[in-house]
Enzyme design. Structure first.
Site, PDB file in Angstrom:
ATOM      1  N   GLU A 251    -111.844 -63.226   1.473  1.00 18.96           N
ATOM      2  CA  GLU A 251    -112.098 -64.531   0.851  1.00 18.96           C
ATOM      3  C   GLU A 251    -111.262 -64.695  -0.409  1.00 18.96           C
ATOM      4  O   GLU A 251    -110.719 -65.769  -0.684  1.00 18.96           O
ATOM      5  CB  GLU A 251    -113.575 -64.663   0.495  1.00 18.96           C
ATOM      6  CG  GLU A 251    -114.446 -64.741   1.724  1.00 18.96           C
ATOM      7  CD  GLU A 251    -115.919 -64.661   1.366  1.00 18.96           C
ATOM      8  OE1 GLU A 251    -116.666 -64.132   2.201  1.00 18.96           O
ATOM      9  OE2 GLU A 251    -116.312 -65.094   0.282  1.00 18.96           O
ATOM     10  N   GLN A 288     -82.903 -77.443 -23.329  1.00 11.08           N
ATOM     11  CA  GLN A 288     -83.119 -76.000 -23.201  1.00 11.08           C
ATOM     12  C   GLN A 288     -84.612 -75.678 -23.002  1.00 11.08           C
ATOM     13  O   GLN A 288     -84.958 -74.767 -22.253  1.00 11.08           O
ATOM     14  CB  GLN A 288     -82.588 -75.268 -24.435  1.00 11.08           C
ATOM     15  CG  GLN A 288     -82.554 -73.767 -24.208  1.00 11.08           C
ATOM     16  CD  GLN A 288     -82.119 -73.017 -25.457  1.00 11.08           C
ATOM     17  OE1 GLN A 288     -82.679 -73.186 -26.534  1.00 11.08           O
ATOM     18  NE2 GLN A 288     -81.106 -72.196 -25.311  1.00 11.08           N
ATOM     19  N   GLY A 373    -116.219 -66.288  -6.719  1.00  8.21           N
ATOM     20  CA  GLY A 373    -116.417 -65.258  -7.722  1.00  8.21           C
ATOM     21  C   GLY A 373    -115.589 -65.682  -8.925  1.00  8.21           C
ATOM     22  O   GLY A 373    -114.360 -65.813  -8.820  1.00  8.21           O
TER      23      GLY A 373
END
Ligand SMILES: Cc1cc2nc3c(=O)[nH]c(=O)nc-3n(C[C@H](O)[C@H](O)[C@H](O)COP(=O)(O)OP(=O)(O)OC[C@H]3O[C@@H](n4cnc5c(N)ncnc54)[C@H](O)[C@@H]3O)c2cc1C
Length: 387
Positions: A251, A288, A373
């Site tokens: 999972e 940049q 979780g």
């Protein structure tokens, strides 16, 4: 492929897996992202989408053919999940359906249970959900209050579940319940509720979430719901906690895979955007700051991909341990949320508009750190291995 990682190909993506990925890409574009506004407005995906997915072999890809599945490996499931995540769709709950529930039934179901449910999950006739979380217990799963009491040849289920993915549409719900309130984790069992014509089973609201608006995350109520004793998964009481824990590595891998595909996609759409958007007489890419930000994000994506691929390979070889799966889940979802946020910033105000994919990626990604979780629970698991 991760932007900037030219030449790297995941070893688990062989020709057959890649061919399935192409089928999935077309399906996702036609049925999911192409109809995204509709799914978001109604907050669930029509049943037809599931049936169509079943017809073209996108459901239960790693379930053996004798049970109606695709007869492939978990790599076949993962390529379908990746295709969906790369396109930025979170409405279709196939990760729970094919990646989780079908595997509970395959791993723990009796032969009769497998033959009864798996073919109909693979065809899309049935939609699956797993109901663990309750209003008073999420991370602390041992503290659930839902009860399943034996009464003759039935179990009678009473309790309330919340935050259940596919909750509004599911026909087959694996419910985590206590069959022995005094036995702690050893008193937990998994019972399969067939939702059609099921007195006492009531669906609550489809919950109004920060993101993932097309997904039917719902409350479920069980008030004296009777299921035959034959719907106890595995046929013996008290095995539920161990059954859940055994499947958790897979999972967590499903979530980790969607995180990597999601962050790769965020970098790709942002590269496209900054190359065409002009400011101060040059493209955004020419600043940049933009180049460095995207260089860092592309590096994160590639590092994440290589780590994920090593986890996938170990899982395919049968050796992914719970600690490494927990590392993958917390770290990769953390990277996803960070990278998506940085990519959104490079879009300026357009990044905050939902018509831009990056905005939806931002709202959809956040929950990846919470469900499956929570990331704190993942770190706790990792820390236990360091003792
Ligand atoms: C969109 C969505 C879909 C979901 N789908 C499903 C589903 O299909 N099925 C299902 O059963 N559930 C599902 N869930 C529930 C999800 O798994 C839980 O929300 C999650 O496990 C956290 O539980 P909780 O919400 O009760 O938070 P809590 O457990 O109350 O946790 C709150 C905070 O405390 C922290 N915390 C808790 N315990 C500890 C600890 N020991 N150490 C350190 N920190 C801790 C957590 O990490 C978190 O930050 C879904 C949730 C969402 C939002």
């Amino acid at each position: 492929m991760s932007p900037g990682s030219a030449g790297y190909v995941s070893a688990w993506k062989d020709d057959e897996v890649l061919a399935l990925g192409e089928v999935a890409d077309k399906f996702v574009a036609a049925e999911l992202t192409g109809k995204r506004d509709r799914w978001e407005a109604q907050r669930y995906v029509d049943r037809d989408v599931w049936r169509r997915a079943g017809e073209i072999g996108l459901l239960c890809c790693s379930i053996p053919e004798e049970y109606g599945g695709g007869g492939g490996t978990f790599a076949h499931d993962l390529i379908v999940f990746e295709s969906q995540a790369r396109a930025g769709d979170t409405a279709w709950g196939n990760g729970v359906h094919s990646g989780i529930v079908a595997h509970y039934i395959l791993a723990y179901g009796t032969e009769e249970q497998r033959r009864r449910w798996l073919p109909r999950l693979a065809s899309g006739e049935l939609i699956a959900a797993v109901a663990m979380t309750e209003p008073g217990a999420g991370s602390d799963l041992k503290n659930i209050r839902t009860r399943a009491a034996r009464d003759g040849s039935d179990y009678v289920i009473d309790g309330v579940k919340t935050f259940i993915s596919n909750g509004h549409t599911a026909d087959l719900i694996v419910v985590v319940a206590k069959t022995d309130a005094e036995a702690g984790a050893k008193g937990i069992s998994l019972l399969v509720v067939e939702a059609e014509d099921c007195p006492g089973f009531v669906r609550g609201r489809i919950l109004d979430k920060v993101g993932q608006h097309g997904a039917d995350t719902s409350e479920l109520f069980f008030e004296g719901v009777r299921v035959p004793a034959g719907n106890l998964l595995g046929g013996a009481e008290g095995q539920g906690f161990a059954q859940l824990m055994t499947q958790l590595a897979q999972e967590r891998l499903v979530i980790a895979a969607s995180a990597v595909a999601g962050l790769e996609a965020a970098v790709a759409v942002t590269l496209d955007y900054v190359k065409q958007r002009q400011a101060f007489g040059q493209s955004l890419f020419d600043f940049q700051n933009t180049k460095f930000t995207l260089a860092e994000c592309a590096t994160t994506a590639h590092v994440g991909r290589v780590f994920l691929d090593s986890c996938i390979q170990r899982h395919l070889d049968g050796g992914l341990d719970a600690t490494t799966a927990a590392m993958a889940k917390w770290w990769l979802t953390e990277q996803q949320v960070t990278v998506v946020d940085r990519c959104l910033q490079l879009h300026g105000g357009y990044g905050y508009m939902r018509e831009f994919l990056i905005a939806r990626m931002y709202e959809d990604a956040r929950v990846q750190k919470i469900y499956g979780g929570s990331n704190e629970i993942m770190k706790d698991l990792v820390a236990r291995s360091l003792r």
